[in-house]
Scaffold this motif. Structure first.
Motif, PDB file in Angstrom:
ATOM      1  N   PRO A 151       3.419  10.663  -1.439  1.00  0.00           N
ATOM      2  CA  PRO A 151       4.069   9.910  -2.514  1.00  0.00           C
ATOM      3  C   PRO A 151       3.124   9.747  -3.698  1.00  0.00           C
TER       4      PRO A 151
ATOM      5  N   CYS B  86      -1.834   9.461  11.948  1.00  0.00           N
ATOM      6  CA  CYS B  86      -0.781  10.341  11.437  1.00  0.00           C
ATOM      7  C   CYS B  86      -0.384  11.392  12.464  1.00  0.00           C
TER       8      CYS B  86
ATOM      9  N   LYS C  72      12.252  15.997   9.967  1.00  0.00           N
ATOM     10  CA  LYS C  72      11.071  15.380   9.363  1.00  0.00           C
ATOM     11  C   LYS C  72       9.768  15.975   9.892  1.00  0.00           C
TER      12      LYS C  72
ATOM     13  N   TYR D 100       4.619  14.639   3.281  1.00  0.00           N
ATOM     14  CA  TYR D 100       4.959  14.014   2.002  1.00  0.00           C
ATOM     15  C   TYR D 100       3.768  13.248   1.446  1.00  0.00           C
TER      16      TYR D 100
ATOM     17  N   LEU E  12      -7.184   7.109  10.245  1.00  0.00           N
ATOM     18  CA  LEU E  12      -5.876   7.266   9.604  1.00  0.00           C
ATOM     19  C   LEU E  12      -5.256   8.604   9.992  1.00  0.00           C
TER      20      LEU E  12
ATOM     21  N   THR F 261      11.501  11.429  -8.260  1.00  0.00           N
ATOM     22  CA  THR F 261      11.052  10.745  -7.047  1.00  0.00           C
ATOM     23  C   THR F 261      12.222  10.449  -6.119  1.00  0.00           C
TER      24      THR F 261
ATOM     25  N   TYR G  75       0.817  -1.216   0.000  1.00  0.00           N
ATOM     26  CA  TYR G  75       0.000   0.000   0.000  1.00  0.00           C
ATOM     27  C   TYR G  75       0.851   1.266   0.000  1.00  0.00           C
ATOM     28  N   GLY G  76       2.166   1.117   0.017  1.00  0.00           N
ATOM     29  CA  GLY G  76       3.037   2.299   0.017  1.00  0.00           C
ATOM     30  C   GLY G  76       3.037   3.045   1.336  1.00  0.00           C
ATOM     31  N   THR G  77       2.424   2.447   2.358  1.00  0.00           N
ATOM     32  CA  THR G  77       2.309   3.181   3.626  1.00  0.00           C
ATOM     33  C   THR G  77       3.636   3.271   4.366  1.00  0.00           C
TER      34      THR G  77
ATOM     35  N   PRO H 156      -0.302   6.962   0.484  1.00  0.00           N
ATOM     36  CA  PRO H 156      -0.056   5.900   1.459  1.00  0.00           C
ATOM     37  C   PRO H 156      -1.226   5.749   2.412  1.00  0.00           C
ATOM     38  N   LEU H 157      -2.155   4.863   2.086  1.00  0.00           N
ATOM     39  CA  LEU H 157      -3.367   4.732   2.899  1.00  0.00           C
ATOM     40  C   LEU H 157      -3.560   3.284   3.337  1.00  0.00           C
ATOM     41  N   TYR H 158      -3.913   3.110   4.604  1.00  0.00           N
ATOM     42  CA  TYR H 158      -4.265   1.772   5.078  1.00  0.00           C
ATOM     43  C   TYR H 158      -5.731   1.514   4.746  1.00  0.00           C
TER      44      TYR H 158
ATOM     45  N   CYS I 173      12.706  13.819   1.904  1.00  0.00           N
ATOM     46  CA  CYS I 173      11.813  13.360   2.969  1.00  0.00           C
ATOM     47  C   CYS I 173      12.523  12.459   3.969  1.00  0.00           C
ATOM     48  N   GLY I 174      13.790  12.198   3.745  1.00  0.00           N
ATOM     49  CA  GLY I 174      14.530  11.358   4.676  1.00  0.00           C
ATOM     50  C   GLY I 174      14.280   9.874   4.492  1.00  0.00           C
ATOM     51  N   LEU I 175      13.692   9.492   3.357  1.00  0.00           N
ATOM     52  CA  LEU I 175      13.456   8.068   3.105  1.00  0.00           C
ATOM     53  C   LEU I 175      14.699   7.399   2.560  1.00  0.00           C
ATOM     54  N   MET I 176      15.525   8.189   1.905  1.00  0.00           N
ATOM     55  CA  MET I 176      16.774   7.650   1.364  1.00  0.00           C
ATOM     56  C   MET I 176      17.891   8.564   1.804  1.00  0.00           C
TER      57      MET I 176
ATOM     58  N   TRP J 175      15.524   1.211   2.635  1.00  0.00           N
ATOM     59  CA  TRP J 175      15.175   2.621   2.635  1.00  0.00           C
ATOM     60  C   TRP J 175      16.324   3.543   2.911  1.00  0.00           C
ATOM     61  N   LEU J 176      16.787   3.475   4.141  1.00  0.00           N
ATOM     62  CA  LEU J 176      17.663   4.560   4.570  1.00  0.00           C
ATOM     63  C   LEU J 176      19.101   4.318   4.146  1.00  0.00           C
TER      64      LEU J 176
ATOM     65  N   ASN K 222      12.379  11.558  -2.354  1.00  0.00           N
ATOM     66  CA  ASN K 222      12.588  10.586  -1.275  1.00  0.00           C
ATOM     67  C   ASN K 222      13.744  11.011  -0.378  1.00  0.00           C
TER      68      ASN K 222
END
Lengths: 235, 317
Positions: free
Chosen positions: B80, B98, B73, B78, B94, B41, A76-78, B84-86, B48-51, A233-234, B45
């Motif tokens: 994407p 958050c 952060k 962000y 949700l 992207t 889900y990309g979450t 990004p949803l459950y 956003c501190g993802l990478m 990821w990191l 990323n």
């Protein structure tokens, strides 16, 4: 602490879907079957011998229980939502691990009905039941840590379940095979065997080395999970 | 708000982002434009501190992201490319998740309600996300980015897959957000970037190809002043009259509209307005102008021009 936030969400996910109920129901059904079969055949009101079958049942359940933990997050990309928030990977891994542990503990609580029955019809050894429960809890947590690790490896739930099932079967098989070997290989297998320390709990002993073994085993797999996520990821 | 300097990132031997530097000012919408696989992207990323970048520095609101990720952060929201949803949660659940995830200190209920009204998802807030339409999911995605009122919003292709009405609505939401937030928006829909962004960064093959306002980008690349005219009168006379004027580079009849009416494309020298001299010359010859349009190089052309030129240059090297 973010672990608590993640924990709540995961636990909610388990109990708002039929998954946890089905798996818990499956567990209690099988343990109940073995229990009643034992009592009827032996006419002896005891539970700790039956309890040694529980890890084998849970070996099939743990992969299914844990397979969604990271795979769904990826699907889900979450995970982008989670990891772009001020949260550490360790907090996320711990939150998820504790939530699945609670589902397992809930299944074990259901088995207390067996214990109550044994108490009604006989006079069992409470101490041995207690240590057997401790053994089941520690062994079960180890299974779950393997499952959590497997779910971090793939984005496909089925593949994750197969990986964790394969790893658990591996630990089980080497346990059976240890007697084939002698000398150093035998010793090594004895050291890494997941099921060897369990026997002690079964017989009413809590040895510190066994407790430390299971906690380390769980810790190593949680650590590996953190490493896998970080490497994806990191990095 | 954001200072990015000398950012690089490689995947194996592929250099996805190559020494990128830019900044985002307060209240600005910065557009990221580039072909697929250009590194948009990946750059987002990293911000956003993802990478973690191989090289370079990212400062968000003055805080170094690499040294102090948790603190930095907190200032980022962000969205994407895939929101990004459950699916097993309601919108309200949700958003409150958050809030907790992003260390929101105030009243969580109020904050969720604020974001819900802002994104126009009031009527679906108690519904499960898996039952929402694509447009509402996208809005909910934007809502998750807005939680905690972060100073910087990073939106990766926010209107992808929506119908034209929804696209307009989402754009209006983004436009209204720019008053209080600084926004980085990536897209490969050029009119969208043109309509929304104050400045544009064109990224190609991991490098910044151009960075400027949309108007400047298209203007600086234009080599001539182009007009389209529809004029009544004999074709030869019109062509002769126009080509005898000063500052005309070329004139060409491109289509016949009526028996006596033709459409012409006239190219004049850059920075020289030829419209007045054209008008008087044609009026003197009794050839009325029925239509006149100044042809601007569209952002689309500018974009193609820049990316193609880069490719050609690389080919030569």
């Amino acid at each position: 602490m973010k672990t608590w936030v993640i924990f709540k969400r995961e636990l909610r996910g388990y109990f708002y879907s039929p998954q946890a109920y089905i798996l818990m129901g499956f567990f209690i059904l099988l343990t109940g079957f073995f229990f009643s079969d034992y009592i009827i055949n032996t006419r002896y009101p005891s539970i700790q011998y039956v309890m040694s079958s529980w890890p084998m049942i849970f070996l099939f359940i743990a992969p299914i229980l844990t397979m969604k933990l990271f795979t769904e997050e990826r699907k889900y990309g979450t995970e982008k939502l989670v990891f772009s928030s001020p949260v550490s990977v360790t907090e996320v891994v711990l939150g998820k691990f504790f939530s699945v542990c609670v589902v397992y503990l809930a299944s074990l609580i259901l088995t207390l009905t067996h214990v109550i029955i044994v108490f009604i019809i006989g006079n069992p050894d409470l101490g041995r039941i207690f240590t057997a429960y401790i053994g089941n809890i520690l062994l079960g947590f180890s299974f779950l840590s393997v499952g959590l690790f497997a779910s971090s490896l793939s984005e496909n739930q089925i593949i994750a379940a197969i990986i964790s099932f394969g790893l658990l079967i591996f630990f089980w098989v080497i346990d059976i095979l240890q007697d084939i070997f002698t000398g150093i290989p035998h010793k090594i297998i004895q050291i890494i065997s997941l099921f060897e320390p369990y026997a002690g709990f079964q017989n009413g002993f809590i040895s510190l080395s066994s407790v430390v073994y299971y906690i380390s085993f769980t810790g190593i797999f949680l650590f590996l999970t953190v490493r896998v996520i970080k490497s994806r990821w990191l990095q | 708000m954001i200072e990015v300097s000398n950012l690089s990132k490689s995947y194996g031997s592929l250099k996805a982002v190559d020494n990128i530097s830019f900044s985002l000012k307060e209240g600005e919408i910065l557009g990221f434009l580039g072909p697929n696989g250009a590194g948009k992207t990946t750059t987002m990323n990293m911000i956003c501190g993802l990478m973690i970048p191989d090289e370079g520095e990212i400062k968000i609101n003055g805080i170094n992201l690499l040294e102090n990720p948790k603190k930095a952060k907190r200032h980022i929201g962000y969205l994407p490319e895939i929101p990004p949803l459950y699916p097993d949660m309601t919108v309200m659940e949700l958003l409150s998740f958050c809030c907790q995830l992003k260390d929101y200190n105030g009243n969580i209920q109020e904050e969720c309600q604020r974001v819900i009204s802002l994104c126009g998802i009031d009527n679906v807030k108690t519904r499960l996300i898996k039952n929402l339409s694509k447009g509402y999911r996208q809005r909910t995605g934007i809502a998750t980015a807005l939680i905690g009122n972060p100073k910087v919003l990073i939106l990766d292709e926010p209107t992808v897959g929506l119908d034209p009405k929804q696209i307009k609505e989402i754009r209006d939401v983004i436009k209204s957000l720019s008053k209080k937030h600084s926004i980085i928006l990536s897209s490969h829909i050029l009119p969208e970037v043109n309509a929304l962004c104050d400045r544009i960064v064109i990224i190609n093959k991991g490098k910044i190809a151009a960075i400027d306002t949309p108007d400047n980008l298209s203007y600086s690349l234009q080599s001539s002043f182009n007009l389209y005219l529809e004029i009544e009168g004999p074709k030869e006379d019109v062509l002769y009259t126009i080509s005898s004027l000063n500052n005309i580079l070329s004139v060409e009849a491109v289509k016949q509209i009526d028996e006596k009416i033709f459409g012409y494309v006239v190219k004049g020298e850059k920075d020289k307005d030829i419209r007045r001299s054209l008008f008087y010359a044609l009026a003197d010859g009794k050839m009325p102008i029925l239509k006149l349009e100044v042809e601007k190089m569209s952002l689309e052309d500018a974009f193609l021009h820049i990316t193609l030129e880069e490719d050609l240059r690389e080919g030569e090297e």
